[in-house]
Enzyme design. Structure first.
Site, PDB file in Angstrom:
ATOM      1  N   CYS A 113      48.203  24.668  -9.779  1.00 46.36           N
ATOM      2  CA  CYS A 113      48.159  25.226 -11.146  1.00 46.36           C
ATOM      3  C   CYS A 113      49.559  25.201 -11.779  1.00 46.36           C
ATOM      4  O   CYS A 113      50.031  24.146 -12.161  1.00 46.36           O
ATOM      5  CB  CYS A 113      47.548  26.619 -11.143  1.00 46.36           C
ATOM      6  SG  CYS A 113      46.907  27.085 -12.791  1.00 46.36           S
ATOM      7  N   HIS A 221      42.720  25.878  -8.427  1.00 46.67           N
ATOM      8  CA  HIS A 221      43.189  26.833  -7.417  1.00 46.67           C
ATOM      9  C   HIS A 221      42.438  26.642  -6.108  1.00 46.67           C
ATOM     10  O   HIS A 221      41.444  27.322  -5.833  1.00 46.67           O
ATOM     11  CB  HIS A 221      43.006  28.274  -7.919  1.00 46.67           C
ATOM     12  CG  HIS A 221      44.042  28.705  -8.897  1.00 46.67           C
ATOM     13  ND1 HIS A 221      45.164  29.429  -8.533  1.00 46.67           N
ATOM     14  CD2 HIS A 221      44.140  28.506 -10.229  1.00 46.67           C
ATOM     15  CE1 HIS A 221      45.909  29.657  -9.614  1.00 46.67           C
ATOM     16  NE2 HIS A 221      45.305  29.102 -10.651  1.00 46.67           N
ATOM     17  N   GLU A 223      43.311  27.560  -3.196  1.00 49.06           N
ATOM     18  CA  GLU A 223      43.489  28.660  -2.231  1.00 49.06           C
ATOM     19  C   GLU A 223      42.277  29.590  -2.175  1.00 49.06           C
ATOM     20  O   GLU A 223      42.088  30.326  -1.205  1.00 49.06           O
ATOM     21  CB  GLU A 223      44.762  29.457  -2.542  1.00 49.06           C
ATOM     22  CG  GLU A 223      44.705  30.354  -3.778  1.00 49.06           C
ATOM     23  CD  GLU A 223      45.074  29.643  -5.072  1.00 49.06           C
ATOM     24  OE1 GLU A 223      45.411  30.345  -6.050  1.00 49.06           O
ATOM     25  OE2 GLU A 223      45.024  28.395  -5.097  1.00 49.06           O
TER      26      GLU A 223
END
Length: 257
Positions: A113, A221, A223
């Protein structure tokens, strides 16, 4: 064989509007520890504390995380406006030269990002402050309301270049991702290869052309649920493998930035 150490570039925050901290999301450290198989270390984004050369002696890779503050437009030759939002100049002063030094030496970097945008800017790209205002573009921002699950929900496809590193990583030309960003790449430099785009043409997956090390970066994202998501997990595994390879070359091959 020791575990690699991966520096997680943090963000500046105020607790209760008065107490300053350097921090990074737990999802980032969990992804580094559980999926990369590495030791996560949060890096304070203050060049007076964290020296680029010293960090490169300690860490075997760097995760450039997301964050609310944007890269200051002066870093790519533009004038700041209200649309550019808030900034974190200390992070700019650390992250951009750190990315350039790592790319030059082959030390693995992974941008997510804002980190994706940092890699792009460090390599000469420009950013648009609000891509949803461009003709034909969609709103890629995080939904303002809802649960964390709803905010990180998968929302659009990313089409990958045939034969590119991302297509080879996943074995497919199309993946489904979340989207939580307002800015995006405007002008692509000759150092950056756009290897994946959203349906509206927004660059979503990039790498640095002719870089000697790992430089894959994504605008979404990964994660989020990185240990179980079939798109996220291979990304972090590949990053961990690159950091492990770097770690086991030995200190003697490292050159101070």
């Amino acid at each position: 064989m020791r575990k690699p150490v991966i520096g997680i570039i943090g963000n500046y925050h105020l607790i209760n509007d008065e107490y300053p901290i350097h921090g990074a999301g737990i999802m980032n450290s969990e992804a580094i520890a559980h999926v990369c198989g590495a030791v996560p270390v949060i890096v304070p984004t203050d060049p007076d504390i964290s020296n680029v050369g010293d960090l490169m002696q300690v860490c075997d890779g760097f995760l450039f995380t997301g964050g609310r503050a944007n890269v200051h437009p002066e870093e790519y030759g533009h004038t700041p406006t209200e649309a550019h939002g808030g900034f974190d100049r200390e992070r700019d002063r650390l992250s951009l030269p750190l990315i350039r030094a790592c790319v030059e030496q082959g030390l693995p970097v992974f941008g997510v990002c804002r980190g994706f945008q940092e890699v792009a800017v460090a390599m000469g790209c420009t950013l648009h402050p609000e891509i949803r205002d461009l003709p034909g573009r969609d709103n890629h921002r995080m939904p303002p309301d809802g649960t964390l699950e709803e905010k990180f929900e998968l929302r659009h496809t990313v089409t990958l270049t045939e034969g590119g590193p991302f297509q080879r990583l996943w074995g497919t030309r199309e993946v489904f991702t979340n989207t939580l960003h307002g800015q995006g790449i405007m002008d692509v430099s000759d150092r950056i290869v756009v290897d994946g785009v959203a349906p509206d043409g927004t660059p979503e997956a990039i790498y640095v052309k002719n870089a000697p090390g790992f430089t894959l970066s994504v605008q979404w994202h990964p994660e989020w649920q990185a240990d179980v998501d079939h798109v996220s997990r291979p990304l972090f595994e590949a990053f961990g493998d690159a950091a492990r390879e770097w770690a086991n070359r030995g200190q003697q091959v490292r050159i101070s930035a």
